[in-house]
Design an enzyme around this catalytic site. Sequence first.
Site, PDB file in Angstrom:
ATOM      1  N   ARG A  16       0.833  -1.195   0.000  1.00  0.00           N
ATOM      2  CA  ARG A  16       0.000   0.000   0.000  1.00  0.00           C
ATOM      3  C   ARG A  16       0.875   1.256   0.000  1.00  0.00           C
ATOM      4  O   ARG A  16       2.085   1.179   0.172  1.00  0.00           O
ATOM      5  CB  ARG A  16      -1.009  -0.011   1.159  1.00  0.00           C
ATOM      6  CG  ARG A  16      -0.456  -0.395   2.533  1.00  0.00           C
ATOM      7  CD  ARG A  16      -1.136   0.342   3.622  1.00  0.00           C
ATOM      8  NE  ARG A  16      -1.029   1.758   3.383  1.00  0.00           N
ATOM      9  CZ  ARG A  16       0.058   2.478   3.669  1.00  0.00           C
ATOM     10  NH1 ARG A  16       1.124   1.906   4.210  1.00  0.00           N
ATOM     11  NH2 ARG A  16       0.094   3.769   3.416  1.00  0.00           N
ATOM     12  N   GLY A  17       0.193   2.397  -0.198  1.00  0.00           N
ATOM     13  CA  GLY A  17       0.933   3.650  -0.381  1.00  0.00           C
ATOM     14  C   GLY A  17       1.182   3.800  -1.881  1.00  0.00           C
ATOM     15  O   GLY A  17       1.601   2.849  -2.559  1.00  0.00           O
ATOM     16  N   ALA A  18       0.904   5.008  -2.393  1.00  0.00           N
ATOM     17  CA  ALA A  18       0.885   5.198  -3.844  1.00  0.00           C
ATOM     18  C   ALA A  18       2.204   4.856  -4.540  1.00  0.00           C
ATOM     19  O   ALA A  18       2.209   4.253  -5.617  1.00  0.00           O
ATOM     20  CB  ALA A  18       0.495   6.648  -4.142  1.00  0.00           C
ATOM     21  N   ARG A  59      -6.202  -1.163  -7.881  1.00  0.00           N
ATOM     22  CA  ARG A  59      -6.703  -0.030  -7.074  1.00  0.00           C
ATOM     23  C   ARG A  59      -6.871   1.157  -8.019  1.00  0.00           C
ATOM     24  O   ARG A  59      -5.970   1.440  -8.815  1.00  0.00           O
ATOM     25  CB  ARG A  59      -5.747   0.326  -5.916  1.00  0.00           C
ATOM     26  CG  ARG A  59      -5.876  -0.643  -4.748  1.00  0.00           C
ATOM     27  CD  ARG A  59      -5.173  -0.144  -3.513  1.00  0.00           C
ATOM     28  NE  ARG A  59      -6.012   0.743  -2.704  1.00  0.00           N
ATOM     29  CZ  ARG A  59      -5.569   1.352  -1.615  1.00  0.00           C
ATOM     30  NH1 ARG A  59      -4.332   1.204  -1.207  1.00  0.00           N
ATOM     31  NH2 ARG A  59      -6.377   2.132  -0.919  1.00  0.00           N
ATOM     32  N   CYS A 125      -2.211   9.463   7.760  1.00  0.00           N
ATOM     33  CA  CYS A 125      -2.050   8.172   7.100  1.00  0.00           C
ATOM     34  C   CYS A 125      -0.590   7.727   7.174  1.00  0.00           C
ATOM     35  O   CYS A 125       0.080   7.965   8.184  1.00  0.00           O
ATOM     36  CB  CYS A 125      -2.547   8.247   5.655  1.00  0.00           C
ATOM     37  SG  CYS A 125      -2.753   6.616   4.899  1.00  0.00           S
ATOM     38  N   ASP A 194      -1.740  10.707  -3.417  1.00  0.00           N
ATOM     39  CA  ASP A 194      -2.034   9.604  -4.349  1.00  0.00           C
ATOM     40  C   ASP A 194      -2.095  10.132  -5.767  1.00  0.00           C
ATOM     41  O   ASP A 194      -1.637   9.485  -6.705  1.00  0.00           O
ATOM     42  CB  ASP A 194      -3.342   8.908  -3.971  1.00  0.00           C
ATOM     43  CG  ASP A 194      -3.099   7.928  -2.842  1.00  0.00           C
ATOM     44  OD1 ASP A 194      -3.023   8.377  -1.687  1.00  0.00           O
ATOM     45  OD2 ASP A 194      -2.921   6.733  -3.129  1.00  0.00           O
ATOM     46  N   ASN A 204      -5.819  12.397  -1.673  1.00  0.00           N
ATOM     47  CA  ASN A 204      -5.032  11.645  -0.675  1.00  0.00           C
ATOM     48  C   ASN A 204      -6.006  10.987   0.300  1.00  0.00           C
ATOM     49  O   ASN A 204      -7.233  11.117   0.165  1.00  0.00           O
ATOM     50  CB  ASN A 204      -4.050  12.594   0.040  1.00  0.00           C
ATOM     51  CG  ASN A 204      -3.018  11.847   0.868  1.00  0.00           C
ATOM     52  OD1 ASN A 204      -2.399  10.905   0.394  1.00  0.00           O
ATOM     53  ND2 ASN A 204      -2.846  12.239   2.115  1.00  0.00           N
ATOM     54  N   LYS A 205      -5.456  10.288   1.264  1.00  0.00           N
ATOM     55  CA  LYS A 205      -6.265   9.512   2.222  1.00  0.00           C
ATOM     56  C   LYS A 205      -7.465  10.294   2.740  1.00  0.00           C
ATOM     57  O   LYS A 205      -7.349  11.481   3.051  1.00  0.00           O
ATOM     58  CB  LYS A 205      -5.334   9.090   3.374  1.00  0.00           C
ATOM     59  CG  LYS A 205      -5.960   8.305   4.489  1.00  0.00           C
ATOM     60  CD  LYS A 205      -6.667   7.061   4.020  1.00  0.00           C
ATOM     61  CE  LYS A 205      -5.809   6.134   3.193  1.00  0.00           C
ATOM     62  NZ  LYS A 205      -6.586   5.121   2.427  1.00  0.00           N
ATOM     63  N   LYS A 230       3.207  11.429  -9.372  1.00  0.00           N
ATOM     64  CA  LYS A 230       1.888  11.484  -8.713  1.00  0.00           C
ATOM     65  C   LYS A 230       0.977  12.498  -9.406  1.00  0.00           C
ATOM     66  O   LYS A 230      -0.155  12.712  -8.987  1.00  0.00           O
ATOM     67  CB  LYS A 230       2.046  11.887  -7.246  1.00  0.00           C
ATOM     68  CG  LYS A 230       3.012  11.032  -6.416  1.00  0.00           C
ATOM     69  CD  LYS A 230       2.348   9.835  -5.861  1.00  0.00           C
ATOM     70  CE  LYS A 230       3.203   8.996  -4.939  1.00  0.00           C
ATOM     71  NZ  LYS A 230       3.524   9.562  -3.665  1.00  0.00           N
TER      72      LYS A 230
END
Length: 311
Positions: A16-18, A59, A125, A194, A204-205, A230
Site C-alpha cells: 500500500r501507499g501510492a 486499485r 495516514c 495519491d 489523498n487519504k 503522482k
Amino acid sequence: MSVEDVAGAIRRMEVRGAAEIARSAAEALKDEAEDFQGRSLEEFRHSLTLAKEELLASRPTAISLWNGVQTVLKDESSAKTVDELRRSVMRNADDFIKRSKEAVETIGRVGSRRLRSGDKVLTHCNSKAALGVLIQAHMEGKELDVYATESRPWRQGLQTVKDLTAAGIRPTLIVDSAVRWLMKDLDAVVVGADTICSNGALINKIGTSQIALAAHEARVPFMVCAETFKFSPKTMYGELVEIEERDSNEVAKAGEVPPGTKILNPVFDATPPEYIDAIVTEIGVVPPSAAYEIIVRQLGQEFIFEANSKW
Ligand code: RUB
C-alpha cells in the site's frame, strides 16, 4: 512475484501507499517480461496488455500506478523483436524504481528545509514521502514534535508511529477527530499524495481535506510531498479521479450495527488547491498552480496523449 500475486497483494492492501504500489507493479511487469517463454511478439504484447489491465484494476485512485505502468511499457509499440521488448520492459522498470526511490530522498532533503527545530508537525495516514521529510529533518538535528493521525478505518497511523519511532522520533498518536482541536498548536502539516490533478487539487487519504480546512482556518502551512509521477495527465482533459470505495466491513463488522444500516467507506478525498501552501517534488517546491506545467514537462506529450486516448 507473478502479476496476479502482485495485483492481489495491492487489492488486499498488503502492498500500500501510492509509490510502493507503482514500484511493485513495475517489478511485476519486469518479472513477466523476464519469464515470457514464447517467441511471437504479438503474443508477448498480448500478455503484457493483460498484465497491465490486471495491475491497473487492482486499485483505482493513485495515478502513480498508471504512470508507473505506462513508463515501463512506453517502448512497447516500437520494439521489433521479443528480445528487444523484453529488454526495454526490464530496463524501464529498473529506471522507474530507481528514479522513484531517488525522488523520495530528494523530497526529504528539500522538504526538511521548510521545517525548523522545535516545530510541531502533523502527518496523516502513512506516506513514505511525507515521512522522508520528517525523518530527514530529524537526521539534520532538528527537534520535531510529530503528531500522527490514526487514519481510520485501516489505521495506517499505527505504521506511521512505528516508522517514526524506528527513525528515532517519538511521535504522538491522535484520533482523526482530534485534528481541529490540536491544530492551533501546530506549525505545519505534512502529507503525501495519491494523485495531484492538473488544477493542483490533491487526492489523498480520506480526511486529508478536513485537515487542510482546519489548517487553513488556523493559518498553519499545509505541505504536500509528491513525486512528479503522482501528477495526473488523465485529469488534463477533464477526467475525474475515481475515489475508491472499499468494503463496509472495514468500518464496522456484521453484528456491530443494526441489520440494514448503510455504511459508506470512501478511501480518499479531494483537497482544493487553495488549501495547499506548497507541493514538494523532486524538482523543487512548487505551488499547486504549477501542476499543469509539471504534467507537460515531466510526463510529456506521449503520456498526455495515451492518458486521453480513449476520449
Ligand atoms: C496511503 C495514502 C498515502 C499516499 C502517499 O493510502 O493515502 O498518503 O498513498 O503515500 P493507502 P506515499 O494506505 O490506502 O494506500 O508517499 O508512500 O506514496
